[in-house]
Motif scaffolding. Structure first.
Motif, PDB file in Angstrom:
ATOM      1  N   THR A 214       1.557  -1.378  -0.306  1.00  0.00           N
ATOM      2  CA  THR A 214       0.186  -0.496  -0.059  1.00  0.00           C
ATOM      3  C   THR A 214       0.599   1.456  -0.180  1.00  0.00           C
ATOM      4  OG1 THR A 214      -1.535  -0.793   2.121  1.00  0.00           O
ATOM      5  CG2 THR A 214      -1.897   0.788   1.322  1.00  0.00           C
ATOM      6  N   GLN A 215       1.733   0.597   0.988  1.00  0.00           N
ATOM      7  CA  GLN A 215       2.773   1.881   0.646  1.00  0.00           C
ATOM      8  C   GLN A 215       3.516   2.959  -0.678  1.00  0.00           C
ATOM      9  OE1 GLN A 215       4.681   2.431   4.983  1.00  0.00           O
ATOM     10  NE2 GLN A 215       5.873   4.762   3.564  1.00  0.00           N
ATOM     11  N   LEU A 216       3.709   1.393  -1.113  1.00  0.00           N
ATOM     12  CA  LEU A 216       4.200   1.415  -2.064  1.00  0.00           C
ATOM     13  C   LEU A 216       3.695   2.223  -3.464  1.00  0.00           C
ATOM     14  CD1 LEU A 216       6.292  -2.113  -2.983  1.00  0.00           C
ATOM     15  CD2 LEU A 216       7.613   0.023  -2.684  1.00  0.00           C
ATOM     16  N   ARG A 217       2.059   2.017  -3.295  1.00  0.00           N
ATOM     17  CA  ARG A 217       1.731   2.946  -4.162  1.00  0.00           C
ATOM     18  C   ARG A 217       1.606   4.131  -3.607  1.00  0.00           C
ATOM     19  NH1 ARG A 217      -4.183  -0.017  -4.753  1.00  0.00           N
ATOM     20  NH2 ARG A 217      -4.032  -0.154  -2.861  1.00  0.00           N
ATOM     21  N   ASP A 218       1.613   4.380  -2.655  1.00  0.00           N
ATOM     22  CA  ASP A 218       1.596   5.702  -2.124  1.00  0.00           C
ATOM     23  C   ASP A 218       2.354   6.236  -2.384  1.00  0.00           C
ATOM     24  OD1 ASP A 218      -1.330   5.153  -0.722  1.00  0.00           O
ATOM     25  OD2 ASP A 218      -0.339   5.131   0.843  1.00  0.00           O
TER      26      ASP A 218
END
Ligand code: ATP
Ligand code: MG
Length: 447
Positions: free
Chosen positions: A251-255
């Motif tokens: 999720t953080q990679l996407r953010d």
């Protein structure tokens, strides 16, 4: 705040050069006693020190102990050269291409012992984007500290004195739950773009915030990941997926804008609503296993992440008139080839993935001798777990998975009662001669 004050008092902005002397933090200041270390890491440091060398536990282990997490492994840093380290331990060997390290075997433990690395200079070989290619110069401990990525990773623990040597205010940063880059973040990402992935992984895993200065450039520098060798990306992705916090990491990679178009795998995971439920269920169950200290299987995980891609292509090929099994094999090969351009999944893992996938159609056959043959397959268990996951995600009928759960757990007599009647069509199919097109179809063909 405190950092700002300190740097103002001691004279302006920090650079590597102003970090020649570490803060020495005694055990009363951090609370890590030497019995928290693995016995192998303690003995390795002791032996090196007895031979007149410096030796410390360094990096992730010190960081993890400071925040109360269990270290995955204990790495050692020393001023001894690899040859000198070799000479101190009977059971040891020099490994590594990019940077030589020594593996020291202590009972069941293998310790990685690294010689202090030196500062990069204009002679350091880089590619055209500034990525460091060779990194084999030794240096002082202060130089070694400056070459590490984050302040929290540049802490050295001396088992003899139980002191932590802190060159870059890592302890203070950890207390403030901040992941701060040593040096200028843009320059550090250019030297090694994998640090962007490490930032996200470590922050997610340890519950830290990436310092805004290190966070900001990630979005615009993300494309540098394209030049990283696929084998390194695979290692890093594997660490991320098996960190016990993969859902948070992804999720953080996407953010941070780190997925799009960089790694086809991440696009698959994050941008395909069709497979999302399946993928998220698999990641969550892997996270759960890791946190409970159970092993994980990278091949099972990758098989899951890519399954919906395979399904889509398999359907397409069948729609174009290809036979079921050759179509499945062609779809599997193609999907894995696409990944391999960016991510060097090791051959062993690719082999396992294909086996899990190729056994799936065979679960549909519940008549005659075939179910017994499937039970005997060495990869039956993984393939069955995969089937259950497909059923849970609603891709296939739950009844099929339940049938197999029962079939493998009951005794012989009852088993034969469970078998479905053989259909005329199936027998005919079995007698059919192998077609030339099916030559690439091997032992696990369901045709
Ligand atoms: P993990 O918990 O995943 O093991 P780690 O920080 O220990 O995290 P390792 O890959 O084991 O990660 O690396 C050990 C240490 O080596 C790090 O703590 C860091 O000091 C240094 N290091 C690793 N990778 C890099 C990198 N790309 N650039 C600079 N320093 C690095
Ligand atoms: Mg480590």
């Amino acid at each position: 705040m405190i950092r700002k004050l300190i740097s103002r008092v001691f004279g302006g902005k920090k650079t590597a050069a102003t970090h020649n002397e570490p803060a020495v933090i005694p055990v009363s200041g951090h609370g890590i006693t030497r019995d928290r270390l693995s016995s192998g890491s303690r003995r390795t440091c002791e032996t090196l020190q007895q031979h007149g060398h410096k030796a410390f536990v360094v990096g992730g282990a010190v960081r993890d102990l400071l925040i109360g997490a269990d270290p995955k492994d204990f790495d050692i840093a020393t001023d001894a050269t690899p040859e000198q380290v070799r000479a101190c331990f009977r059971r040891s060997r020099i490994i590594g291409r990019r940077f030589q390290i020594v593996h020291v075997m202590m009972g069941a433990e293998t310790l990685e012992v690294t010689t202090f690395r030196g500062t990069l200079d204009e002679k350091t070989k880089t590619d055209e984007h500034g990525r460091v290619l060779h990194d084999n110069v030794f240096g002082s401990q202060a130089e070694d500290a400056a070459r590490r990525d984050f302040t929290a990773n540049a802490l050295y623990y001396d088992p003899a004195t139980e002191a932590v040597l802190d060159y870059h205010h890592g302890v203070a940063d950890l207390k403030q739950k901040t992941l701060r880059m040593i040096g200028e973040p843009r320059a550090r990402y250019r030297e090694d773009p994998v640090r962007m992935l490490r930032a996200v992984r470590l922050a997610a895993k340890l519950g830290l915030q990436i310092d805004p200065e290190a966070r900001k450039p990630i979005r615009e520098m993300a494309t540098l990941l394209e030049n990283v060798p696929p084998a390194r990306l695979f290692d890093e992705m594997l660490k991320l997926l098996t960190s016990g916090h993969s859902v948070k990491c992804l999720t953080q990679l996407r953010d941070e804008g780190l997925h799009h178009g960089l790694l086809p795998l991440l696009d698959v995971i994050l941008e395909q609503p069709m497979g999302e439920k399946f993928v998220m269920a698999a990641l969550a169950s892997t996270d759960e296993r890791v946190r409970r200290g159970k092993g994980t299987s990278p091949s099972f995980l990758f098989a899951t992440l890519l399954w919906h891609e395979v399904l889509a292509l398999w359907d397409k090929l069948k729609g174009e008139g290809m036979l079921k099994t050759p179509a499945l094999y062609q779809a599997m090969d193609h999907i894995l080839d696409v990944q391999a351009e960016k991510l060097a999944i090791t051959r062993r893992i690719t082999g396992d993935i294909k086996e899990i996938w190729s056994l799936q159609p065979r679960f549909e056959q519940r008549a005659g001798k075939r179910p017994y043959a499937l039970l005997e397959q060495p990869r039956f268990r993984a393939a069955y777990d995969f089937l259950v996951l497909r059923a849970e995600a609603g891709e296939i009928n739950k009844e099929l998975a339940e049938w197999w759960t029962r079939f493998q757990n009951i005794d012989g007599e009852q088993r034969s009662e469970m078998l479905l009647p053989e259909q005329a069509g199936e027998k005919k199919k079995r007698r059919r001669k192998k077609k030339p097109a099916a030559s690439s179809v091997d032992r696990s063909s369901g045709e």
